[in-house]
Design a protein around this motif. Structure first.
Motif, PDB file in Angstrom:
ATOM      1  N   SER A 158      -8.121   9.334 -49.909  1.00  0.00           N
ATOM      2  CA  SER A 158      -7.610   9.135 -48.557  1.00  0.00           C
ATOM      3  C   SER A 158      -6.137   9.509 -48.533  1.00  0.00           C
ATOM      4  O   SER A 158      -5.277   8.686 -48.825  1.00  0.00           O
ATOM      5  CB  SER A 158      -7.804   7.687 -48.123  1.00  0.00           C
ATOM      6  N   ALA A 166     -13.522   9.336 -39.838  1.00  0.00           N
ATOM      7  CA  ALA A 166     -13.401   7.889 -39.613  1.00  0.00           C
ATOM      8  C   ALA A 166     -13.638   7.605 -38.130  1.00  0.00           C
ATOM      9  O   ALA A 166     -13.060   8.271 -37.274  1.00  0.00           O
ATOM     10  CB  ALA A 166     -12.014   7.419 -40.042  1.00  0.00           C
ATOM     11  N   ASN A 179      -2.844  13.811 -43.209  1.00  0.00           N
ATOM     12  CA  ASN A 179      -3.166  12.392 -42.991  1.00  0.00           C
ATOM     13  C   ASN A 179      -4.195  12.302 -41.856  1.00  0.00           C
ATOM     14  O   ASN A 179      -3.872  12.498 -40.696  1.00  0.00           O
ATOM     15  CB  ASN A 179      -1.874  11.650 -42.617  1.00  0.00           C
ATOM     16  N   PRO A 180      -5.478  12.024 -42.206  1.00  0.00           N
ATOM     17  CA  PRO A 180      -6.552  12.123 -41.205  1.00  0.00           C
ATOM     18  C   PRO A 180      -6.481  11.069 -40.096  1.00  0.00           C
ATOM     19  O   PRO A 180      -5.873  10.010 -40.273  1.00  0.00           O
ATOM     20  CB  PRO A 180      -7.825  11.925 -42.035  1.00  0.00           C
ATOM     21  N   PRO A 198      -4.411   7.836 -33.704  1.00  0.00           N
ATOM     22  CA  PRO A 198      -3.674   7.091 -34.730  1.00  0.00           C
ATOM     23  C   PRO A 198      -2.751   6.095 -34.026  1.00  0.00           C
ATOM     24  O   PRO A 198      -2.671   6.102 -32.788  1.00  0.00           O
ATOM     25  CB  PRO A 198      -2.853   8.183 -35.416  1.00  0.00           C
ATOM     26  N   SER A 199      -2.091   5.247 -34.780  1.00  0.00           N
ATOM     27  CA  SER A 199      -1.138   4.318 -34.166  1.00  0.00           C
ATOM     28  C   SER A 199      -0.044   5.126 -33.444  1.00  0.00           C
ATOM     29  O   SER A 199       0.366   6.187 -33.906  1.00  0.00           O
ATOM     30  CB  SER A 199      -0.545   3.415 -35.238  1.00  0.00           C
ATOM     31  N   LEU A 253     -10.915   1.020 -47.804  1.00  0.00           N
ATOM     32  CA  LEU A 253      -9.737   1.864 -48.033  1.00  0.00           C
ATOM     33  C   LEU A 253      -8.484   1.221 -47.448  1.00  0.00           C
ATOM     34  O   LEU A 253      -7.378   1.505 -47.881  1.00  0.00           O
ATOM     35  CB  LEU A 253      -9.925   3.237 -47.384  1.00  0.00           C
ATOM     36  N   ARG A 254      -8.690   0.408 -46.401  1.00  0.00           N
ATOM     37  CA  ARG A 254      -7.545  -0.285 -45.789  1.00  0.00           C
ATOM     38  C   ARG A 254      -8.041  -1.657 -45.316  1.00  0.00           C
ATOM     39  O   ARG A 254      -8.998  -1.727 -44.535  1.00  0.00           O
ATOM     40  CB  ARG A 254      -7.008   0.523 -44.602  1.00  0.00           C
ATOM     41  N   THR A 265     -15.483  14.277 -44.334  1.00  0.00           N
ATOM     42  CA  THR A 265     -15.811  12.974 -43.749  1.00  0.00           C
ATOM     43  C   THR A 265     -14.966  12.745 -42.501  1.00  0.00           C
ATOM     44  O   THR A 265     -13.968  13.438 -42.285  1.00  0.00           O
ATOM     45  CB  THR A 265     -15.519  11.846 -44.753  1.00  0.00           C
ATOM     46  N   ARG A 268       3.696  13.523 -37.807  1.00  0.00           N
ATOM     47  CA  ARG A 268       2.773  13.045 -38.847  1.00  0.00           C
ATOM     48  C   ARG A 268       2.375  14.210 -39.749  1.00  0.00           C
ATOM     49  O   ARG A 268       2.022  15.287 -39.258  1.00  0.00           O
ATOM     50  CB  ARG A 268       1.545  12.457 -38.173  1.00  0.00           C
TER      51      ARG A 268
END
Ligand code: AMP
Ligand code: MG
Length: 360
Positions: A245, A136, A79-80, A159-160, A211-212, A134, A75
């Motif tokens: 993002s 998430a 990409n947070p 993450p996934s 955002l998603r 920030t 990754r």
């Protein structure tokens, strides 16, 4: 010096034998949860089911463990990651401020598939937030996820659990296919319920911004806290790069095949699909049908569900299945972009690289 192929692989990719633990999703066995937590306590990675998709977990407070996530998934480091907690109390250490509107969303939607972006506290390593100020955070509903986080005693960055760019895993077999021998452990807790990743909402703005899109819809959120905005990338019909993002800019969910979305009234869509099938040079073509009564000749007809809810649950599994079947071209009709349909279309458009055909 003599190197076998296996030793070479070991040196390059940190080869390790992945342990697979079958755990009951309704009543997780404490002994097995302790075994999985022990890997995480040693800064190793464990994939586990949540109600949305499978996550790839690491100790969220350990930069060493977090770096392993980026490496195993390949990754990009800008990409947070989302931090998963087991108890609302854990949130207050991770963020500087929880505004009243965020408190309202917590009461209504947690535990559940809603992720909130808030100002991060100093204990959150910068690797997680890709250098942003920030972070998430989400409190999942799945019993395995919550037991595991509780047993660890620290929050999990997760993450996934797919290779970067591939469809997210909705079954343990998908995780094993992508990450076998790159991570310490996979918990097999059966297929996931929702099938799409969580809704992500930025709560640091005066008017919060989605955002998603995900299972928790804009309308549901607005009934709790009033007006929220949709980020322009959410419903866009073309690729947009966003500074806010950074994760949004990468290609996602992509099957090996070319994927085309056909938009229009049902008659026009059918006509276009038949015409594309007739003129395409692709050897194996699949149509993902949303109406069982519809049938197209000379292609694989794959039923993907008739409601946005069913399609959400099946989408990533079907996209992976297309790779297995060596399909070269996939055609799918667009869905109305409301409620969960907005989330499904958001994933489909990314998977298709915004290859959308307007049928007239
Ligand atoms: P994944 O967990 O791979 O499904 O993706 C997590 C997504 O959450 C990222 O791609 C971002 O879009 C979003 N995200 C995570 N952290 C932040 C943050 N601090 N600010 C904005 N978006 C974030
Ligand atoms: Mg992902």
């Amino acid at each position: 010096m003599y190197f076998t192929a296996a030793r070479f692989y070991f040196l390059i990719f940190d080869y390790m034998k992945t342990v697979i633990l079958r755990i009951n999703p309704k009543a997780p066995e404490p002994r097995l949860i302790r075994q999985a937590a022990a890997y995480l306590q040693q800064d190793e990675l464990v994939a586990f089911p949540t109600e949305t998709v499978y996550g790839l977990g690491a100790n969220a407070l350990s930069p060493k463990a977090i770096r392993k996530i980026f490496k195993a998934k390949r990754r990009p480091s800008d990409n947070p990651l989302i931090i998963h907690i087991a108890d609302t109390k854990q949130l207050y250490a991770l963020v500087k401020l929880v505004p009243p509107s965020a408190e309202k969303l917590i009461r209504k939607f947690w535990p559940g598939p809603l992720t909130m972006v808030l100002k991060k506290s100093d204990i959150v390593p910068s690797e997680i937030s890709a250098g942003l100020n920030t972070v998430a955070v989400r409190l999942p509903r799945h019993q395995i996820a919550r037991s595991l986080i509780r047993e660890c005693g620290f929050p999990l960055a997760a993450p996934s659990a797919n290779s970067s760019g591939k469809p997210s895993p909705t079954d343990a077999a998908h995780v094993v296919y992508d990450l076998k021998n790159r991570i310490a452990c996979v918990i097999d807790g059966g297929p996931t319920l929702v099938g799409l990743e969580s809704t992500v909402i930025d709560m640091t703005r005066k008017v919060p911004v989605i955002l998603r899109p995900g299972k928790v819809s804009q309308q549901e959120i607005e009934t709790v806290i009033g007006k929220v905005n949709l980020h322009s990338v959410v419903s866009a019909n073309k690729k947009i790069n966003s500074a806010k993002s950074p994760g949004m800019k990468y290609r996602h969910y992509a099957p090996k095949a070319e994927l085309k979305i056909i938009h229009g009234n049902p008659k026009a869509v059918e006509k276009i699909i038949r015409s594309i099938v007739q003129h395409s040079s692709a050897k194996n073509i699949a149509v993902l049908v949303t109406d069982r009564a519809r049938f197209f000749a000379n292609v694989s007809n794959v039923y993907i569900g008739s409601s946005a809810h069913q399609i959400a649950k099946n989408l990533f599994r079907v996209l992976r299945h297309m790779d297995d079947k060596k399909i070269e071209l996939i055609l799918i009709e667009s869905l109305p972009e409301d409620g969960l349909g907005l989330a499904v279309m958001n994933r489909l458009k990314k998977a298709a690289g915004f290859n959308i055909i307007n049928a007239r």
